[in-house]
Design a protein around this motif. Structure first.
Motif, PDB file in Angstrom:
ATOM      1  N   GLY A 147       0.817  -1.212   0.000  1.00 44.03           N
ATOM      2  CA  GLY A 147       0.000   0.000   0.000  1.00 44.03           C
ATOM      3  C   GLY A 147       0.850   1.262   0.000  1.00 44.03           C
ATOM      4  N   ASP A 148       0.203   2.382   0.272  1.00 41.97           N
ATOM      5  CA  ASP A 148       0.866   3.683   0.252  1.00 41.97           C
ATOM      6  C   ASP A 148       1.332   4.062   1.653  1.00 41.97           C
ATOM      7  OD1 ASP A 148       0.261   3.800  -2.379  1.00 41.97           O
ATOM      8  OD2 ASP A 148      -1.349   5.271  -2.189  1.00 41.97           O
ATOM      9  N   VAL A 149       2.564   4.559   1.729  1.00 46.22           N
ATOM     10  CA  VAL A 149       3.115   5.052   2.988  1.00 46.22           C
ATOM     11  C   VAL A 149       3.705   6.430   2.697  1.00 46.22           C
ATOM     12  CG1 VAL A 149       4.824   4.700   4.795  1.00 46.22           C
ATOM     13  CG2 VAL A 149       3.668   2.734   3.773  1.00 46.22           C
ATOM     14  N   GLU A 150       3.274   7.432   3.433  1.00 51.06           N
ATOM     15  CA  GLU A 150       3.817   8.776   3.282  1.00 51.06           C
ATOM     16  C   GLU A 150       4.737   9.057   4.466  1.00 51.06           C
ATOM     17  OE1 GLU A 150       1.984  13.114   3.571  1.00 51.06           O
ATOM     18  OE2 GLU A 150       1.327  12.038   1.773  1.00 51.06           O
ATOM     19  N   MET A 160      21.284  24.011   3.091  1.00 56.59           N
ATOM     20  CA  MET A 160      19.989  24.662   3.201  1.00 56.59           C
ATOM     21  C   MET A 160      18.982  23.637   3.698  1.00 56.59           C
ATOM     22  SD  MET A 160      18.609  27.482   2.810  1.00 56.59           S
ATOM     23  CE  MET A 160      18.390  28.658   1.563  1.00 56.59           C
ATOM     24  N   PRO A 161      18.217  23.946   4.750  1.00 57.39           N
ATOM     25  CA  PRO A 161      17.258  22.965   5.275  1.00 57.39           C
ATOM     26  C   PRO A 161      16.054  22.787   4.343  1.00 57.39           C
ATOM     27  CG  PRO A 161      17.114  25.027   6.491  1.00 57.39           C
ATOM     28  CD  PRO A 161      18.257  25.173   5.533  1.00 57.39           C
ATOM     29  N   TYR A 162      15.603  21.540   4.246  1.00 60.77           N
ATOM     30  CA  TYR A 162      14.438  21.193   3.433  1.00 60.77           C
ATOM     31  C   TYR A 162      13.493  20.346   4.283  1.00 60.77           C
ATOM     32  CZ  TYR A 162      16.481  22.683  -0.991  1.00 60.77           C
ATOM     33  OH  TYR A 162      17.004  23.421  -2.017  1.00 60.77           O
ATOM     34  N   LYS A 163      12.204  20.493   4.000  1.00 65.18           N
ATOM     35  CA  LYS A 163      11.186  19.657   4.619  1.00 65.18           C
ATOM     36  C   LYS A 163      10.304  19.131   3.504  1.00 65.18           C
ATOM     37  CE  LYS A 163      10.852  21.939   9.066  1.00 65.18           C
ATOM     38  NZ  LYS A 163       9.960  22.492  10.075  1.00 65.18           N
ATOM     39  N   GLY A 164       9.725  17.960   3.740  1.00 61.95           N
ATOM     40  CA  GLY A 164       8.849  17.442   2.708  1.00 61.95           C
ATOM     41  C   GLY A 164       8.367  16.048   3.040  1.00 61.95           C
ATOM     42  N   ARG A 165       7.914  15.370   1.979  1.00 64.02           N
ATOM     43  CA  ARG A 165       7.378  14.032   2.141  1.00 64.02           C
ATOM     44  C   ARG A 165       7.904  13.147   1.026  1.00 64.02           C
ATOM     45  NH1 ARG A 165       4.007  12.860  -1.733  1.00 64.02           N
ATOM     46  NH2 ARG A 165       2.922  14.473  -2.845  1.00 64.02           N
ATOM     47  N   VAL A 166       7.961  11.852   1.333  1.00 67.91           N
ATOM     48  CA  VAL A 166       8.354  10.831   0.356  1.00 67.91           C
ATOM     49  C   VAL A 166       7.235   9.804   0.353  1.00 67.91           C
ATOM     50  CG1 VAL A 166      10.059   9.096  -0.265  1.00 67.91           C
ATOM     51  CG2 VAL A 166      10.799  11.228   0.812  1.00 67.91           C
ATOM     52  N   LEU A 167       6.686   9.522  -0.822  1.00 68.27           N
ATOM     53  CA  LEU A 167       5.595   8.566  -0.954  1.00 68.27           C
ATOM     54  C   LEU A 167       6.175   7.225  -1.392  1.00 68.27           C
ATOM     55  CD1 LEU A 167       2.543   8.046  -0.935  1.00 68.27           C
ATOM     56  CD2 LEU A 167       2.537   8.665  -3.347  1.00 68.27           C
ATOM     57  N   GLY A 171       6.593  -0.969  -1.852  1.00 66.58           N
ATOM     58  CA  GLY A 171       8.031  -1.240  -1.790  1.00 66.58           C
ATOM     59  C   GLY A 171       8.875  -0.424  -2.750  1.00 66.58           C
ATOM     60  N   ALA A 172       8.346   0.655  -3.313  1.00 65.90           N
ATOM     61  CA  ALA A 172       9.113   1.504  -4.230  1.00 65.90           C
ATOM     62  C   ALA A 172       8.788   2.970  -3.943  1.00 65.90           C
ATOM     63  CB  ALA A 172       8.761   1.174  -5.675  1.00 65.90           C
ATOM     64  N   VAL A 173       9.785   3.814  -4.096  1.00 69.98           N
ATOM     65  CA  VAL A 173       9.566   5.252  -3.916  1.00 69.98           C
ATOM     66  C   VAL A 173       8.853   5.763  -5.156  1.00 69.98           C
ATOM     67  CG1 VAL A 173      10.687   7.491  -3.670  1.00 69.98           C
ATOM     68  CG2 VAL A 173      11.584   5.533  -2.433  1.00 69.98           C
ATOM     69  N   ARG A 174       7.697   6.378  -4.963  1.00 69.93           N
ATOM     70  CA  ARG A 174       6.894   6.873  -6.088  1.00 69.93           C
ATOM     71  C   ARG A 174       6.986   8.381  -6.263  1.00 69.93           C
ATOM     72  NH1 ARG A 174       5.553   3.345  -9.883  1.00 69.93           N
ATOM     73  NH2 ARG A 174       4.844   1.430  -8.938  1.00 69.93           N
ATOM     74  N   ASP A 175       7.144   9.111  -5.163  1.00 69.70           N
ATOM     75  CA  ASP A 175       7.129  10.571  -5.278  1.00 69.70           C
ATOM     76  C   ASP A 175       7.952  11.166  -4.151  1.00 69.70           C
ATOM     77  OD1 ASP A 175       6.409  13.092  -6.226  1.00 69.70           O
ATOM     78  OD2 ASP A 175       4.689  13.221  -4.871  1.00 69.70           O
ATOM     79  N   VAL A 176       8.696  12.213  -4.501  1.00 72.19           N
ATOM     80  CA  VAL A 176       9.457  12.974  -3.510  1.00 72.19           C
ATOM     81  C   VAL A 176       9.051  14.427  -3.672  1.00 72.19           C
ATOM     82  CG1 VAL A 176      11.748  13.693  -2.749  1.00 72.19           C
ATOM     83  CG2 VAL A 176      11.401  11.372  -3.601  1.00 72.19           C
ATOM     84  N   ALA A 177       8.527  15.028  -2.625  1.00 73.24           N
ATOM     85  CA  ALA A 177       8.111  16.431  -2.662  1.00 73.24           C
ATOM     86  C   ALA A 177       8.828  17.152  -1.530  1.00 73.24           C
ATOM     87  CB  ALA A 177       6.603  16.558  -2.514  1.00 73.24           C
ATOM     88  N   MET A 178       9.878  17.884  -1.882  1.00 79.07           N
ATOM     89  CA  MET A 178      10.671  18.598  -0.886  1.00 79.07           C
ATOM     90  C   MET A 178      10.539  20.098  -1.137  1.00 79.07           C
ATOM     91  SD  MET A 178      11.893  16.135   0.837  1.00 79.07           S
ATOM     92  CE  MET A 178      13.124  16.881   1.854  1.00 79.07           C
ATOM     93  N   GLN A 179      10.562  20.868  -0.054  1.00 81.44           N
ATOM     94  CA  GLN A 179      10.471  22.314  -0.161  1.00 81.44           C
ATOM     95  C   GLN A 179      11.512  22.923   0.770  1.00 81.44           C
ATOM     96  OE1 GLN A 179       6.668  23.953   0.808  1.00 81.44           O
ATOM     97  NE2 GLN A 179       7.212  25.993   0.136  1.00 81.44           N
ATOM     98  N   SER A 180      12.213  23.906   0.250  1.00 85.93           N
ATOM     99  CA  SER A 180      13.220  24.578   1.061  1.00 85.93           C
ATOM    100  C   SER A 180      12.541  25.339   2.192  1.00 85.93           C
ATOM    101  CB  SER A 180      14.014  25.550   0.187  1.00 85.93           C
ATOM    102  OG  SER A 180      14.830  26.357   0.981  1.00 85.93           O
ATOM    103  N   ALA A 181      13.156  25.316   3.343  1.00 87.04           N
ATOM    104  CA  ALA A 181      12.602  26.049   4.475  1.00 87.04           C
ATOM    105  C   ALA A 181      12.641  27.550   4.204  1.00 87.04           C
ATOM    106  CB  ALA A 181      13.375  25.720   5.747  1.00 87.04           C
TER     107      ALA A 181
END
Length: 186
Positions: A147-150, A160-167, A171-181
């Protein structure tokens, strides 16, 4: 026209003439200074004839090598851009370890949990993208690999600090959404 008007007109004309004359004198001085540059141009034009023929050949080879270096740098830049684009779309998969039947009396090595595998997937992907100093904010101990895990993360890239999520999906990385602080401030 009265005499006082004529006098004022004549005085204004005389002042204008003096101002223009002074400007022309300054401009001529400036042009004399530029004449020195003309002599430099003449000396530079004579330089190639002073160089021996062997030096001319060596200069031609150096120019050819420099041109080759410039072309190679341009090719390297284009290749690195393509690799960066393909890394942005790549999916990281961790292969399943082969199952081995332990010999009798031998203890089997501990199998990685789903949380360990998700953590490894996220870390591998973010490290590939150039992020470092990773910190997972989501508790992974009860997550399942199906299933999906965020996963919420904090990390750094180029100091530079970043925050975000990895979907992670199945068992595979589908999406990476990072945003600079820095962009999150108003």
């Amino acid at each position: 026209m009265e005499t006082w008007q004529f006098s004022l007109f004549f005085a204004a004309l005389l002042v204008g003439y003096v101002l223009i004359h002074l400007r022309i004198v300054r401009f001529e001085e400036h042009l004399r200074g530029l004449a020195v540059l003309r002599s430099i141009d003449e000396r530079i034009a004579v330089l190639p004839s002073l160089l021996p023929a062997a030096d001319k050949e060596r200069l031609a080879r150096i120019e050819a090598h420099l041109q080759g270096l410039r072309d190679a740098i341009e090719d390297l830049r284009e290749t690195s851009e393509r690799v960066g684009e393909s890394l942005g779309e790549a999916i990281v998969r961790i292969p399943q370890p082969p199952t081995q039947v332990p010999a009798e009396g031998a203890s089997s090595p501990p199998q990685p949990t789903a949380a360990d595998r998700i953590r490894a997937l996220v870390e591998a992907r973010l490290l590939q993208l150039g992020y470092g100093n990773l910190r997972m904010l989501t508790e992974l101990h009860e997550m399942l690999l199906d299933g999906d895990v965020e996963v919420q993360v904090e990390c750094e890239r180029r100091h530079m600090p970043y925050k975000g999520r990895v979907l992670v999906r199945n068992g595979a990385v589908r999406d990476v959404a990072m945003q600079s602080a820095a962009t999150s401030f108003p």
